[in-house]
Design a protein around this motif. Sequence first.
Motif, PDB file in Angstrom:
ATOM      1  N   LEU A 220       1.063  -0.846  -0.114  1.00  0.00           N
ATOM      2  CA  LEU A 220       0.516  -0.071  -0.045  1.00  0.00           C
ATOM      3  C   LEU A 220       0.966   1.420   0.051  1.00  0.00           C
ATOM      4  O   LEU A 220       0.634   2.328  -0.672  1.00  0.00           O
ATOM      5  N   ALA A 221       1.903   1.009   0.648  1.00  0.00           N
ATOM      6  CA  ALA A 221       2.976   2.020   0.289  1.00  0.00           C
ATOM      7  C   ALA A 221       4.111   2.506  -1.193  1.00  0.00           C
ATOM      8  O   ALA A 221       4.517   3.507  -0.760  1.00  0.00           O
ATOM      9  N   SER A 222       3.704   1.639  -1.879  1.00  0.00           N
ATOM     10  CA  SER A 222       4.921   1.466  -2.695  1.00  0.00           C
ATOM     11  C   SER A 222       4.455   2.402  -4.300  1.00  0.00           C
ATOM     12  O   SER A 222       4.833   2.824  -5.115  1.00  0.00           O
ATOM     13  N   GLY A 223       3.334   2.943  -3.698  1.00  0.00           N
ATOM     14  CA  GLY A 223       2.867   3.712  -5.034  1.00  0.00           C
ATOM     15  C   GLY A 223       1.954   3.061  -6.347  1.00  0.00           C
ATOM     16  O   GLY A 223       2.021   3.828  -7.229  1.00  0.00           O
ATOM     17  N   ALA A 224       1.975   1.419  -6.445  1.00  0.00           N
ATOM     18  CA  ALA A 224       1.091   1.097  -7.221  1.00  0.00           C
ATOM     19  C   ALA A 224      -0.490   1.235  -6.848  1.00  0.00           C
ATOM     20  O   ALA A 224      -0.665   1.808  -5.622  1.00  0.00           O
ATOM     21  N   LEU A 225      -1.564   1.344  -7.654  1.00  0.00           N
ATOM     22  CA  LEU A 225      -2.222   1.688  -7.885  1.00  0.00           C
ATOM     23  C   LEU A 225      -3.628  -0.352  -8.219  1.00  0.00           C
ATOM     24  O   LEU A 225      -3.121  -0.259  -7.879  1.00  0.00           O
ATOM     25  N   VAL A 226      -3.741   0.034  -6.345  1.00  0.00           N
ATOM     26  CA  VAL A 226      -4.286  -1.596  -5.129  1.00  0.00           C
ATOM     27  C   VAL A 226      -5.644  -1.323  -5.705  1.00  0.00           C
ATOM     28  O   VAL A 226      -6.385  -0.270  -5.186  1.00  0.00           O
ATOM     29  N   VAL A 227      -6.551  -2.049  -6.999  1.00  0.00           N
ATOM     30  CA  VAL A 227      -7.640  -2.651  -6.235  1.00  0.00           C
ATOM     31  C   VAL A 227      -7.952  -3.260  -5.012  1.00  0.00           C
ATOM     32  O   VAL A 227      -7.513  -4.832  -5.180  1.00  0.00           O
ATOM     33  N   ASP A 228      -8.108  -3.148  -3.685  1.00  0.00           N
ATOM     34  CA  ASP A 228      -8.925  -3.848  -2.651  1.00  0.00           C
ATOM     35  C   ASP A 228     -10.024  -4.597  -2.828  1.00  0.00           C
ATOM     36  O   ASP A 228     -10.904  -3.847  -2.186  1.00  0.00           O
ATOM     37  N   GLU A 258      -7.638  -7.395 -12.799  1.00  0.00           N
ATOM     38  CA  GLU A 258      -6.681  -8.499 -13.131  1.00  0.00           C
ATOM     39  C   GLU A 258      -6.050  -9.040 -14.186  1.00  0.00           C
ATOM     40  O   GLU A 258      -5.721  -9.487 -14.525  1.00  0.00           O
ATOM     41  N   THR A 259      -6.860  -7.742 -15.437  1.00  0.00           N
ATOM     42  CA  THR A 259      -5.968  -8.224 -16.969  1.00  0.00           C
ATOM     43  C   THR A 259      -5.122  -6.957 -17.173  1.00  0.00           C
ATOM     44  O   THR A 259      -4.594  -6.922 -18.532  1.00  0.00           O
ATOM     45  N   TRP A 260      -4.800  -6.030 -16.440  1.00  0.00           N
ATOM     46  CA  TRP A 260      -3.934  -5.258 -16.765  1.00  0.00           C
ATOM     47  C   TRP A 260      -2.444  -5.297 -17.072  1.00  0.00           C
ATOM     48  O   TRP A 260      -2.265  -6.141 -16.537  1.00  0.00           O
ATOM     49  N   PRO A 261      -2.464  -4.639 -18.338  1.00  0.00           N
ATOM     50  CA  PRO A 261      -2.004  -3.692 -19.104  1.00  0.00           C
ATOM     51  C   PRO A 261      -3.149  -3.926 -19.876  1.00  0.00           C
ATOM     52  O   PRO A 261      -2.716  -3.419 -21.014  1.00  0.00           O
ATOM     53  N   GLY A 262      -4.159  -5.617 -20.225  1.00  0.00           N
ATOM     54  CA  GLY A 262      -4.197  -5.465 -20.979  1.00  0.00           C
ATOM     55  C   GLY A 262      -5.989  -5.351 -21.177  1.00  0.00           C
ATOM     56  O   GLY A 262      -6.380  -4.584 -20.418  1.00  0.00           O
ATOM     57  N   ARG A 299     -11.831   8.855 -11.283  1.00  0.00           N
ATOM     58  CA  ARG A 299     -10.900  10.163 -12.389  1.00  0.00           C
ATOM     59  C   ARG A 299      -9.151  10.137 -11.037  1.00  0.00           C
ATOM     60  O   ARG A 299      -8.530  10.892 -11.611  1.00  0.00           O
ATOM     61  N   PRO A 300      -9.020  10.621  -9.980  1.00  0.00           N
ATOM     62  CA  PRO A 300      -8.083  11.147  -9.422  1.00  0.00           C
ATOM     63  C   PRO A 300      -7.115  10.452  -9.418  1.00  0.00           C
ATOM     64  O   PRO A 300      -5.922  10.032  -9.062  1.00  0.00           O
ATOM     65  N   LEU A 301      -7.574   9.051  -9.532  1.00  0.00           N
ATOM     66  CA  LEU A 301      -6.114   7.583  -9.971  1.00  0.00           C
ATOM     67  C   LEU A 301      -5.692   7.426 -10.970  1.00  0.00           C
ATOM     68  O   LEU A 301      -5.244   7.012 -11.381  1.00  0.00           O
ATOM     69  N   ALA A 302      -7.468   7.015 -12.543  1.00  0.00           N
ATOM     70  CA  ALA A 302      -6.646   6.634 -13.245  1.00  0.00           C
ATOM     71  C   ALA A 302      -7.949   6.845 -14.757  1.00  0.00           C
ATOM     72  O   ALA A 302      -9.382   7.571 -13.530  1.00  0.00           O
ATOM     73  N   ASP A 303      -7.862   6.143 -15.907  1.00  0.00           N
ATOM     74  CA  ASP A 303      -9.041   6.928 -16.992  1.00  0.00           C
ATOM     75  C   ASP A 303      -8.908   5.330 -17.373  1.00  0.00           C
ATOM     76  O   ASP A 303      -8.057   4.037 -16.882  1.00  0.00           O
ATOM     77  N   ILE A 304     -10.277   5.477 -17.987  1.00  0.00           N
ATOM     78  CA  ILE A 304     -10.772   4.402 -18.972  1.00  0.00           C
ATOM     79  C   ILE A 304     -11.301   4.580 -20.156  1.00  0.00           C
ATOM     80  O   ILE A 304     -11.647   4.807 -20.478  1.00  0.00           O
ATOM     81  N   LYS A 305      -9.819   3.805 -20.698  1.00  0.00           N
ATOM     82  CA  LYS A 305     -10.153   4.118 -22.192  1.00  0.00           C
ATOM     83  C   LYS A 305     -10.601   2.340 -22.891  1.00  0.00           C
ATOM     84  O   LYS A 305     -10.808   1.372 -22.649  1.00  0.00           O
ATOM     85  N   ALA A 306     -11.795   3.056 -24.043  1.00  0.00           N
ATOM     86  CA  ALA A 306     -12.360   2.270 -24.929  1.00  0.00           C
ATOM     87  C   ALA A 306     -11.475   1.454 -25.750  1.00  0.00           C
ATOM     88  O   ALA A 306     -10.310   1.628 -26.470  1.00  0.00           O
ATOM     89  N   PRO A 315      -3.408   3.753 -15.386  1.00  0.00           N
ATOM     90  CA  PRO A 315      -3.119   4.827 -14.403  1.00  0.00           C
ATOM     91  C   PRO A 315      -2.950   6.120 -14.805  1.00  0.00           C
ATOM     92  O   PRO A 315      -1.879   5.814 -15.302  1.00  0.00           O
ATOM     93  N   HIS A 316      -3.226   6.936 -13.977  1.00  0.00           N
ATOM     94  CA  HIS A 316      -2.302   8.400 -13.952  1.00  0.00           C
ATOM     95  C   HIS A 316      -0.381   8.129 -13.623  1.00  0.00           C
ATOM     96  O   HIS A 316      -0.481   7.242 -12.975  1.00  0.00           O
ATOM     97  N   GLY A 317      -0.243   8.741 -13.758  1.00  0.00           N
ATOM     98  CA  GLY A 317       1.725   8.426 -13.696  1.00  0.00           C
ATOM     99  C   GLY A 317       2.477   6.891 -14.591  1.00  0.00           C
ATOM    100  O   GLY A 317       1.172   6.013 -15.110  1.00  0.00           O
ATOM    101  N   LYS A 318       3.063   6.581 -14.058  1.00  0.00           N
ATOM    102  CA  LYS A 318       3.787   5.155 -14.562  1.00  0.00           C
ATOM    103  C   LYS A 318       3.737   4.794 -12.987  1.00  0.00           C
ATOM    104  O   LYS A 318       4.361   3.375 -12.762  1.00  0.00           O
ATOM    105  N   HIS A 319       2.953   3.831 -13.099  1.00  0.00           N
ATOM    106  CA  HIS A 319       2.454   3.445 -11.761  1.00  0.00           C
ATOM    107  C   HIS A 319       1.805   1.669 -12.087  1.00  0.00           C
ATOM    108  O   HIS A 319       0.950   1.607 -13.138  1.00  0.00           O
ATOM    109  N   LYS A 320       1.664   0.879 -11.288  1.00  0.00           N
ATOM    110  CA  LYS A 320       2.112  -0.387 -11.804  1.00  0.00           C
ATOM    111  C   LYS A 320       0.135  -0.906 -10.844  1.00  0.00           C
ATOM    112  O   LYS A 320      -0.058   0.047 -10.027  1.00  0.00           O
TER     113      LYS A 320
END
Length: 406
Positions: A220-228, A258-262, A299-306, A315-320
């Motif tokens: 949680l402190a690593s900077g990753a985008l976590v779907v909890d 679960e399918t990111w980055p796909g 919106r504060p964390l990521a976008d969803i692209k079609a 995700p915004h920035g280079k976050h896993k």
Amino acid sequence: MDSLITAAARALAAGDPLGALKRVALRDDPPALALRGIAMAQLGDFVRAKALLKSAARAFGPRQPVARARCIVAEAEIAIVSRDLSWPMKALDAARLTLETHGDYLNAAHASNLGARRLLLIGRLDEAERLLAGIDTVRLTPPPRAAHELALAGIAVRRLRTEAAAAAFRRAMDAATASGIPALILEVENAAAVLEAPAARLLTDGEERSLRLHEVEQLLASGALVVDACRNLVRREATVCSLATRPVLFALARALGETWPGDVSRRALLARAFGARHVDESHRARLRVEIGRLREELRPLADIKATSEGFRLVPHGKHKVVVLAPPVDERHATMRALLADGEAWSSSALAIALDASARTVQRALEELAAQGKVLPIGRGRARRWIVPPVAAFPTVLLLPGPLPNE
């Protein structure tokens, strides 16, 4: 106080209820009734213990407020141990004030520890912490000091502060060892085991592995985008988007994570979020609406692209992006996490702890009982629920309580 009462009290303080009963089992004066009640509670006969303590409190009456307050504190402890969360805690607060006023600091501190334990069970950690902060630990004897440290450790565990929790467990073990009470030592050992038990699964790059609590804290402190999926939220460090009341949106977020980055096909998203087997235009329209809502929430964390096939989480920035899931995915996991403490819970206590309706809890218990995952004990108002001897996957991340950094 006569010598037998003094000797019985010392035996109880040392964790020897049978030794106490040998001295007062045949006596019916108020001090003996109170000591017999505490002894029966230590032996696990809570029904008899409550009856004896109530009789002692009535016998002491208003002219002996300190003795009466001690009986009320003992009743409160039985209620908390037996998970009777409907017991009136105002009575415990009043007893604590009486004890403080009359200079009985040890029993007043014990009452504070008990109040904090109840608040911890229902996830009100800030209130529990304030209550514990008012205790002067320097004046505590080893048993209440161990209880105090266990409560502090419980708060730290719920907040995912594992170093603070480990330090509190060590202090609790030191105090329990100094007390020489085997049951207290065992209680501390069992509580501290939560730090080494599997707390969650990490799903990333098509693989999964188990995590312990300190690894969850690091993630949680690593900077990753976590779907909890333990708390039904999406977060990156201190930025939290809770979807606990939006199950459809969270199902979509988890599938995308679960399918990111796909990307995820529209058909797969419809199956995950709506359970749709046959896709038609109405389903596609609903999916577009729900994806729009999820895009706004994230919106504060990521976008969803079609994409040509479906949708992709960006995700915004280079976050896993990673998914944090319970050790085993199943319905009513939060309820089983509460029951995994080994105590017998009433359905009303579970409803209070989960902040759910009594009927919702009853339906869940009936479903779990049909699957053999919980067992009922007793009948009617005395019915309690426990897990079978081998618990499958308790995880502290499913218990009630505020999130880190909230």
